[in-house]
Scaffold this active site. Structure first.
Site, PDB file in Angstrom:
ATOM      1  N   ARG A 241       0.829  -1.224   0.000  1.00  0.00           N
ATOM      2  CA  ARG A 241       0.000   0.000   0.000  1.00  0.00           C
ATOM      3  C   ARG A 241       0.861   1.270   0.000  1.00  0.00           C
ATOM      4  O   ARG A 241       0.501   2.278   0.621  1.00  0.00           O
ATOM      5  CB  ARG A 241      -0.959   0.041   1.197  1.00  0.00           C
ATOM      6  CG  ARG A 241      -2.011  -1.050   1.220  1.00  0.00           C
ATOM      7  CD  ARG A 241      -3.014  -0.902   0.086  1.00  0.00           C
ATOM      8  NE  ARG A 241      -4.131  -1.827   0.204  1.00  0.00           N
ATOM      9  CZ  ARG A 241      -4.151  -3.066  -0.303  1.00  0.00           C
ATOM     10  NH1 ARG A 241      -3.109  -3.534  -0.953  1.00  0.00           N
ATOM     11  NH2 ARG A 241      -5.227  -3.816  -0.173  1.00  0.00           N
TER      12      ARG A 241
ATOM     13  N   SER B 239     -11.080  -0.639   2.381  1.00  0.00           N
ATOM     14  CA  SER B 239     -10.439  -0.749   3.703  1.00  0.00           C
ATOM     15  C   SER B 239     -10.082   0.649   4.185  1.00  0.00           C
ATOM     16  O   SER B 239      -9.393   1.385   3.476  1.00  0.00           O
ATOM     17  CB  SER B 239      -9.148  -1.558   3.611  1.00  0.00           C
ATOM     18  OG  SER B 239      -9.409  -2.856   3.183  1.00  0.00           O
TER      19      SER B 239
ATOM     20  N   GLU C  35      -5.819   4.199   5.334  1.00  0.00           N
ATOM     21  CA  GLU C  35      -5.334   3.914   3.975  1.00  0.00           C
ATOM     22  C   GLU C  35      -5.662   5.048   3.002  1.00  0.00           C
ATOM     23  O   GLU C  35      -4.789   5.507   2.282  1.00  0.00           O
ATOM     24  CB  GLU C  35      -5.929   2.593   3.477  1.00  0.00           C
ATOM     25  CG  GLU C  35      -5.447   2.254   2.078  1.00  0.00           C
ATOM     26  CD  GLU C  35      -6.201   1.088   1.462  1.00  0.00           C
ATOM     27  OE1 GLU C  35      -5.940  -0.045   1.837  1.00  0.00           O
ATOM     28  OE2 GLU C  35      -7.030   1.341   0.572  1.00  0.00           O
TER      29      GLU C  35
END
Ligand code: FAD
Ligand code: EPU
Length: 338
Positions: A162, A238, A333
């Protein structure tokens, strides 16, 4: 070409209403250069926008939102594999399905991830055991300061879980205009991810002769079984990254919580943040306009189309509670703007 005072609600999957001082949709590199010059002349900050599926608007945006709508993609084969070149504004899932329908494997585990291919390298999208960097060759990007184009090879992008150089050292410096991938000539199904192997085991499929279409279908079915469709229930996927902890911390947590879900990640362990949030009691909690998805606690939802502050307050309370209960820090995120 440049519009004023645009409500960004239709442009982010959390459906947060926030106004952008200026907004431009660009379909060519020339239009992109002109938009950058407009912002430069007025010292405006820039928000490059794809599908708006990984941003949280915490208030009005005082700069120029540039919706990157460059289009076109092609696939050709050479000795290294099948080379896919796509302009940044192409829809990610549509590209995945085009490859799968052409019986080309390599992207099927990444089916149904919302957004545009131009945003995919920013956080090195990943799902079901595959990350963008596994198929990535290079990208082209325009420097915001100069309007000049530059090529980035994989080694220039510092991809990790990520993360990429575009969230670090080069944050807010470039707008990605094209992404080039390579799909393997000799394809092999990657079905090690627990939910995926379980799904495949439950089908009447010959596991030695799986096709990319079958794997894509499996991924789509699994995702649809727990992730809310943003059109129906606004969300940003998420909300937190899965935290990575050292072995010592992992073993301590595991001793205390034997059913903790975690995956080995090199020398460290990646904890399932969804499990931590769920176990802390947040799954299905609703607070005014916002809440925690009842089938996946890692997904914050905004069914009442509340303000960004409602979403971020809920996220802060969850992170604080998880830290108090497990001693683990959660990092959002999606990126917050402004
Ligand atoms: P945006 O939200 O528009 O932008 C995200 C960031 O990238 C912003 O900082 C933006 O400024 C920047 N950006 C966008 N385009 C460009 C460009 N051309 N040049 C420079 N910067 C740019 N992610 C995963 O990794 N795996 C998943 O499985 C996954 N599942 C999801 C499921 C749901 C239901 C949702 C809503 C989201 C999910 N996501 C997932 C997150 C998201 O889809 C990805 O991060 C996606 O790549 C974001 O694309 P976008 O076009 O919507 O980006
Ligand atoms: N879990 C719970 N309770 C929950 C949610 C999850 O116990 O409420 C457990 C599950 O049972 C499972 C484990 O946690 O054992 C992991 O859950 P899941 O397979 O749903 O994956 P995840 O870790 O929650 C990550 C990515 C997703 C990606 C999937 C599949 C991150 C932050 N998220 O989710 O990506 O699609 O794996 O690979 O890495 C995104 O980034 O937006 C995203 C959706």
């Amino acid at each position: 070409m440049i519009e004023n005072d645009i409500d960004l609600q239709p442009h982010n999957t959390l459906a947060i209403s926030a106004h952008s001082a200026f907004f431009a949709r660009v379909e060519t590199l020339e239009q992109l250069r002109e938009a950058l010059a407009f912002a430069r002349d007025r010292s405006l900050p820039i928000l490059p926008l794809g599908g708006g599926s990984n941003i949280v608007l915490t208030g009005d945006y005082p700069g120029l939102v540039i919706q990157v709508d460059l289009r076109g993609f092609s696939i050709r084969s050479d000795n290294s594999g099948h080379i896919l070149e796509a302009a940044a504004g192409e829809n990610w899932h549509r590209i995945v399905m085009a490859t799968v329908q052409g019986e080309l494997g390599g992207l099927e585990n990444l089916a149904l991830i919302p957004g545009k291919i131009g945003a995919a390298p920013i956080q090195n999208i990943g799902a079901y055991g595959v990350e963008l960097c596994d198929r990535f060759v290079s990208l082209q990007a325009m420097e915001i300061a100069s309007g000049e184009l530059r090529n980035f090879a994989a080694k220039d992008c510092s991809f990790s879980y990520r993360d990429s150089v575009f969230k670090g050292k080069l944050r807010d410096k470039y707008i990605i205009t094209q992404v080039n991938l390579c799909l393997p000539k000799k394809w092999q199904a990657h079905i090690d991810y627990p939910a995926l192997s379980q799904y495949v085991a439950g089908q009447n499929w010959n596991v030695d002769r799986l096709t990319p279409s079958q794997v894509a279908q499996a991924v789509i079915d699994i995702r649809n079984s727990k992730l809310p469709l943003p059109d129906k229930i606004p969300n940003a996927g998420s909300f937190f990254k899965n935290p990575i902890v050292d072995t010592h911390s992992y073993l301590n947590l595991k001793a205390e919580h034997p059913d903790l879900v975690a995956f080995a990640a090199g020398d460290c362990w990646k904890l399932a943040a969804g499990w931590l949030i769920d176990r802390a009691g947040w799954r299905g909690v609703r607070r005014d306009a916002v809440g925690v998805h009842e089938l996946q606690a890692l997904v914050l939802v905004n069914p009442g189309r509340g303000a960004g502050a409602e979403v971020t307050r809920l996220a802060e309370d969850i992170a604080e509670d998880v830290h108090a209960k497990f001693g683990v820090s959660l990092e959002p995120e999606p990126r917050y703007y402004p």
